[in-house]
Design a protein around this motif. Structure first.
Motif, PDB file in Angstrom:
ATOM      1  N   ASN A 138      34.483  20.189  20.926  1.00  0.00           N
ATOM      2  CA  ASN A 138      35.434  20.111  19.814  1.00  0.00           C
ATOM      3  C   ASN A 138      35.951  21.488  19.411  1.00  0.00           C
ATOM      4  OD1 ASN A 138      35.953  17.313  18.542  1.00  0.00           O
ATOM      5  ND2 ASN A 138      33.810  17.282  19.175  1.00  0.00           N
ATOM      6  N   MET A 139      35.096  22.507  19.501  1.00  0.00           N
ATOM      7  CA  MET A 139      35.557  23.872  19.253  1.00  0.00           C
ATOM      8  C   MET A 139      36.643  24.240  20.255  1.00  0.00           C
ATOM      9  SD  MET A 139      31.838  25.684  18.673  1.00  0.00           S
ATOM     10  CE  MET A 139      32.418  27.199  19.379  1.00  0.00           C
ATOM     11  N   GLY A 140      36.418  23.893  21.513  1.00  0.00           N
ATOM     12  CA  GLY A 140      37.401  24.193  22.551  1.00  0.00           C
ATOM     13  C   GLY A 140      38.723  23.488  22.324  1.00  0.00           C
ATOM     14  N   ILE A 141      38.668  22.201  22.001  1.00  0.00           N
ATOM     15  CA  ILE A 141      39.891  21.444  21.731  1.00  0.00           C
ATOM     16  C   ILE A 141      40.641  22.076  20.558  1.00  0.00           C
ATOM     17  CG2 ILE A 141      40.788  19.223  20.895  1.00  0.00           C
ATOM     18  CD1 ILE A 141      40.023  19.218  23.853  1.00  0.00           C
ATOM     19  N   TYR A 142      39.909  22.407  19.505  1.00  0.00           N
ATOM     20  CA  TYR A 142      40.523  23.039  18.332  1.00  0.00           C
ATOM     21  C   TYR A 142      41.185  24.354  18.722  1.00  0.00           C
ATOM     22  CZ  TYR A 142      40.870  25.968  14.213  1.00  0.00           C
ATOM     23  OH  TYR A 142      41.327  26.836  13.260  1.00  0.00           O
ATOM     24  N   TRP A 143      40.458  25.214  19.412  1.00  0.00           N
ATOM     25  CA  TRP A 143      40.974  26.539  19.767  1.00  0.00           C
ATOM     26  C   TRP A 143      42.193  26.419  20.671  1.00  0.00           C
ATOM     27  CZ3 TRP A 143      42.159  29.689  23.788  1.00  0.00           C
ATOM     28  CH2 TRP A 143      42.300  31.051  23.506  1.00  0.00           C
ATOM     29  N   LEU A 144      42.116  25.577  21.685  1.00  0.00           N
ATOM     30  CA  LEU A 144      43.243  25.421  22.609  1.00  0.00           C
ATOM     31  C   LEU A 144      44.465  24.839  21.907  1.00  0.00           C
ATOM     32  CD1 LEU A 144      41.182  24.182  25.638  1.00  0.00           C
ATOM     33  CD2 LEU A 144      42.503  26.307  25.561  1.00  0.00           C
ATOM     34  N   LYS A 145      44.241  23.884  21.040  1.00  0.00           N
ATOM     35  CA  LYS A 145      45.361  23.290  20.300  1.00  0.00           C
ATOM     36  C   LYS A 145      45.969  24.314  19.347  1.00  0.00           C
ATOM     37  CE  LYS A 145      46.643  19.284  17.547  1.00  0.00           C
ATOM     38  NZ  LYS A 145      46.163  18.094  16.884  1.00  0.00           N
ATOM     39  N   ARG A 146      45.115  25.056  18.679  1.00  0.00           N
ATOM     40  CA  ARG A 146      45.578  26.089  17.744  1.00  0.00           C
ATOM     41  C   ARG A 146      46.417  27.130  18.466  1.00  0.00           C
ATOM     42  NH1 ARG A 146      41.199  30.068  15.750  1.00  0.00           N
ATOM     43  NH2 ARG A 146      41.870  31.018  17.667  1.00  0.00           N
ATOM     44  N   GLU A 147      46.041  27.441  19.667  1.00  0.00           N
ATOM     45  CA  GLU A 147      46.773  28.432  20.459  1.00  0.00           C
ATOM     46  C   GLU A 147      47.991  27.824  21.148  1.00  0.00           C
ATOM     47  OE1 GLU A 147      44.762  31.286  18.988  1.00  0.00           O
ATOM     48  OE2 GLU A 147      46.125  31.792  20.603  1.00  0.00           O
ATOM     49  N   GLY A 148      48.210  26.518  20.939  1.00  0.00           N
ATOM     50  CA  GLY A 148      49.352  25.871  21.563  1.00  0.00           C
ATOM     51  C   GLY A 148      49.164  25.634  23.049  1.00  0.00           C
ATOM     52  N   LYS A 149      47.911  25.638  23.510  1.00  0.00           N
ATOM     53  CA  LYS A 149      47.642  25.517  24.939  1.00  0.00           C
ATOM     54  C   LYS A 149      47.092  24.156  25.315  1.00  0.00           C
ATOM     55  CE  LYS A 149      46.854  30.410  25.243  1.00  0.00           C
ATOM     56  NZ  LYS A 149      45.896  31.469  25.334  1.00  0.00           N
ATOM     57  N   ASN A 150      46.991  23.266  24.353  1.00  0.00           N
ATOM     58  CA  ASN A 150      46.478  21.938  24.652  1.00  0.00           C
ATOM     59  C   ASN A 150      46.955  20.983  23.573  1.00  0.00           C
ATOM     60  OD1 ASN A 150      45.073  19.775  25.658  1.00  0.00           O
ATOM     61  ND2 ASN A 150      43.141  20.848  25.814  1.00  0.00           N
ATOM     62  N   ASP A 151      47.138  19.746  23.944  1.00  0.00           N
ATOM     63  CA  ASP A 151      47.532  18.726  23.000  1.00  0.00           C
ATOM     64  C   ASP A 151      46.420  17.698  22.956  1.00  0.00           C
ATOM     65  OD1 ASP A 151      48.608  16.669  21.563  1.00  0.00           O
ATOM     66  OD2 ASP A 151      50.291  16.314  22.913  1.00  0.00           O
ATOM     67  N   ARG A 152      45.680  17.664  21.843  1.00  0.00           N
ATOM     68  CA  ARG A 152      44.512  16.781  21.746  1.00  0.00           C
ATOM     69  C   ARG A 152      44.865  15.329  22.008  1.00  0.00           C
ATOM     70  NH1 ARG A 152      39.693  16.822  17.320  1.00  0.00           N
ATOM     71  NH2 ARG A 152      38.376  15.446  18.500  1.00  0.00           N
ATOM     72  N   SER A 153      46.071  14.928  21.656  1.00  0.00           N
ATOM     73  CA  SER A 153      46.443  13.516  21.849  1.00  0.00           C
ATOM     74  C   SER A 153      46.477  13.162  23.326  1.00  0.00           C
ATOM     75  CB  SER A 153      47.811  13.238  21.217  1.00  0.00           C
ATOM     76  OG  SER A 153      48.818  13.980  21.871  1.00  0.00           O
TER      77      SER A 153
END
Length: 158
Positions: A138-153
């Protein structure tokens, strides 16, 4: 997107959760390093040895990134030492290491109070073997999404 693997660490003196994402920001795998016994320093030594073996197994090197959970003020000193231990082992690989995933931020984004036990009830134990591994994911998903590098959906677990 950077061309580096990203390893996320949820530190502790009894267990350390980790999650690895590939160069494209896709989840690869997660796990937990554990240590038993009452002697906290021996536990940290066990975690140290296991973490050294893990970074070799995962091939973490100077082109990669490691992100360690930032702890709250007042956190138990053994947890703080575990952050230092993890940072030291991982910095020795030459990887970029930062303590930049704020615990309250990722827990709020992941709705941690509601999802904390999902790893146990809904997810395969072959993917997440502990709450610590689920936290690192979950930390990874948060960090990647925050950086615009991943879309959790769009995230799909293996």
């Amino acid at each position: 997107m950077s061309k580096s693997k990203k390893l996320f660490i949820d530190p502790g003196s009894k267990s350390l959760g980790w999650a690895l994402f590939d160069e494209a920001g896709r989840f690869v795998r997660a796990g937990t390093l554990t240590a038993k016994g009452k002697d906290a320093f021996k536990r940290l030594g066990e975690i140290y040895d296991q973490l050294q073996a893990l970074v070799t197994t995962l091939g973490i090197g100077k082109e990669d990134e490691v992100h360690i959970e930032t702890l709250n003020y007042g956190t138990h000193y053994m947890c703080i030492w575990s952050v230092g231990l993890a940072g030291g082992v991982l910095a020795a690989t030459g990887a970029f290491v930062d303590q930049d995933v704020y615990i309250k931020s990722w827990q709020k984004a992941a709705n941690w109070a509601e999802t904390q036990y999902l790893w146990e009830s809904l997810l395969s134990p072959q993917v997440f073997d502990s709450e610590d591994a689920w936290a690192a994911y979950n930390m990874g998903i948060y960090w990647l999404k925050r950086e615009g590098k991943n879309d959790r959906s769009a995230e799909v677990l293996p």
